[in-house]
Structure formats: structure tokens, C-alpha cells
Design an enzyme around this catalytic site. Structure first.
Site, mmCIF file in Angstrom:
data_model
loop_
_atom_site.group_PDB
_atom_site.id
_atom_site.type_symbol
_atom_site.label_atom_id
_atom_site.label_comp_id
_atom_site.label_asym_id
_atom_site.label_seq_id
_atom_site.Cartn_x
_atom_site.Cartn_y
_atom_site.Cartn_z
ATOM 1 N N CYS A 110 -4.188 0.598 -2.397
ATOM 2 C CA CYS A 110 -3.994 -0.631 -1.626
ATOM 3 C C CYS A 110 -2.901 -1.501 -2.253
ATOM 4 O O CYS A 110 -2.623 -1.423 -3.457
ATOM 5 C CB CYS A 110 -5.284 -1.451 -1.606
ATOM 6 S SG CYS A 110 -6.614 -0.746 -0.639
ATOM 7 N N ASN A 112 0.832 -1.201 0.000
ATOM 8 C CA ASN A 112 0.000 0.000 0.000
ATOM 9 C C ASN A 112 0.861 1.243 0.000
ATOM 10 O O ASN A 112 1.903 1.297 0.651
ATOM 11 C CB ASN A 112 -1.014 0.001 1.157
ATOM 12 C CG ASN A 112 -0.406 -0.171 2.519
ATOM 13 O OD1 ASN A 112 0.592 -0.876 2.689
ATOM 14 N ND2 ASN A 112 -0.991 0.464 3.523
ATOM 15 N N GLU A 139 0.499 5.313 0.475
ATOM 16 C CA GLU A 139 -0.440 6.331 0.956
ATOM 17 C C GLU A 139 -0.025 7.735 0.523
ATOM 18 O O GLU A 139 1.115 7.975 0.151
ATOM 19 C CB GLU A 139 -0.545 6.236 2.488
ATOM 20 C CG GLU A 139 -1.110 4.889 2.922
ATOM 21 C CD GLU A 139 -1.359 4.777 4.413
ATOM 22 O OE1 GLU A 139 -0.913 5.659 5.178
ATOM 23 O OE2 GLU A 139 -2.022 3.790 4.805
ATOM 24 N N CYS A 172 -10.758 -3.517 -3.920
ATOM 25 C CA CYS A 172 -9.802 -4.514 -4.427
ATOM 26 C C CYS A 172 -10.531 -5.778 -4.876
ATOM 27 O O CYS A 172 -10.157 -6.382 -5.889
ATOM 28 C CB CYS A 172 -8.754 -4.841 -3.362
ATOM 29 S SG CYS A 172 -7.570 -3.485 -3.134
ATOM 30 N N CYS A 186 -10.106 -5.101 0.723
ATOM 31 C CA CYS A 186 -11.220 -4.146 0.773
ATOM 32 C C CYS A 186 -12.149 -4.382 -0.419
ATOM 33 O O CYS A 186 -11.810 -5.099 -1.371
ATOM 34 C CB CYS A 186 -10.699 -2.715 0.796
ATOM 35 S SG CYS A 186 -10.201 -2.097 -0.823
ATOM 36 N N GLU A 206 -2.996 -4.692 -2.912
ATOM 37 C CA GLU A 206 -3.497 -5.629 -3.917
ATOM 38 C C GLU A 206 -3.569 -4.979 -5.293
ATOM 39 O O GLU A 206 -3.151 -5.539 -6.301
ATOM 40 C CB GLU A 206 -4.903 -6.134 -3.545
ATOM 41 C CG GLU A 206 -4.977 -6.901 -2.248
ATOM 42 C CD GLU A 206 -5.237 -6.023 -1.042
ATOM 43 O OE1 GLU A 206 -4.700 -4.892 -0.989
ATOM 44 O OE2 GLU A 206 -5.950 -6.452 -0.137
#
Ligand code: THU
Length: 160
Positions: A72, A61, A63, A114, A111, A74
Site C-alpha cells: 500500500c 501503492n 502492485e 496500514c 486498510c 501508506e
């Protein structure tokens, strides 16, 4: 009124029960947590993707101070895979998360966004993505993202 039960099959493995191939993918996901850039959440996620030709690519991830601009682990891994290995179906995806100096005890679920992207990749390559959600106390394995996303919106939905 009718009711419908939607049932998902999840297999739960102790680490020692996993195949060598699964353990390798999980270790790549765990290592990828250390490349995370998470100064806001301090929640480091790693993902490892195995492609049809056996190539493994990883992501973590990333940010940003404008939180929605983050991505993210993934999707970082999956978009990298599609950008750099466009003909290769995604066969497997392992996810791990590291916070407060340790890997999560419970399996880390992807999430919703994803899950939707994984679904799109299943549709793109007409290939189910086997997903391994690592937790120190057990790894959840599903044979397709459909087990995590029971009512799916795909391109096919718009053509029906
Ligand atoms: N995160 C992931 O990388 N993958 C998930 O499936 C869940 C959440 C990241 C996004 C954000 O950087 C941090 O974890 C906290 O939400």
C-alpha cells in the site's frame, strides 16, 4: 454483561477550510497517486508523510502479479521514511486515491494493515500521527490512528 461505547473524534474539512500546511501535504499525496503502479486494481493511492524536522516523503501503492506481494501507499511512504530518516518521528500522514480518471469523492480510509503499521510508528516515536484522509467532498482528519483503530495491539499489550 457490560457494554462499552468506543467513541472516535473525526474532524471533517472542506478543502478551503484546511490550513496551507495541510493543503500542501494533501497535494503531495495527490501527486503521489500518479507514481502508483496499479495494473491490477487500477486504484492509485498516494501518501505523504511529514516528519518532525519538516521533511515530507511520499509513497504510492506498488502492485505485483502475486497480489499479496504488493504494498500500500501508506506503508511504502512510512517504511521509506523510517529507512531514510530513522530518528525523525512521523507527525502527519495524508492519503489520496485516484480511480476512473478522478480523485475519490469520499475520504480514502487506510486498510487495517496500514493502521497497524501507523500504530507501531506512534509507539516507536511516542508521538501521535495526525492523519488526513482526502476526499473531493471533504477531508477527514484524526489526531491519532487510535481514532481509526480503537482496540490497539501494541508491544505494550505483550508486557502487561
Ligand atoms: N491500497 C492502498 O495503497 N492503501 C490503502 O489504504 C488501501 C488500498 C491499495 C492496495 C492495492 O494496490 C489497491 O489499493 C487496491 O486495493
Amino acid at each position: 454483561m457490560q457494554e462499552k461505547d468506543i467513541v472516535s473524534k473525526v474532524k471533517i474539512y472542506g478543502y478551503e477550510e484546511l490550513s496551507a500546511s495541510d493543503r500542501t501535504l494533501i497535494e503531495r499525496a495527490k501527486a503521489a497517486t500518479q507514481t502508483s503502479y496499479a495494473p491490477y486494481s487500477h486504484f492509485q493511492v498516494g501518501a505523504a508523510v511529514r516528519l518532525a524536522d519538516g521533511t515530507v516523503v511520499t509513497g504510492s501503492n506498488q502492485e505485483n502479479a502475486a497480489f499479496p506481494s504488493s504494498l500500500c501507499a501508506e506503508r511504502t511512504a512510512l517504511f521509506y521514511a523510517n529507512a531514510n530518516h530513522p530518528g525523525q518521528a512521523v507527525k502527519e500522514l495524508a492519503i489520496a486515491a485516484y480511480a476512473n480518471g478522478q480523485f475519490l469523492k469520499a475520504p480514502i480510509p487506510p486498510c487495517g494493515a496500514c493502521r497497524q503499521v501507523i500504530l507501531g510508528i506512534e509507539e516507536r516515536y511516542a508521538t501521535a500521527v495526525r492523519i488526513l484522509l482526502f476526499g473531493e467532498e471533504g477531508t477527514y482528519v484524526v489526531d491519532s490512528v487510535k481514532a481509526l483503530l480503537p482496540l490497539q495491539f501494541t508491544g505494550e499489550t505483550m508486557r502487561e
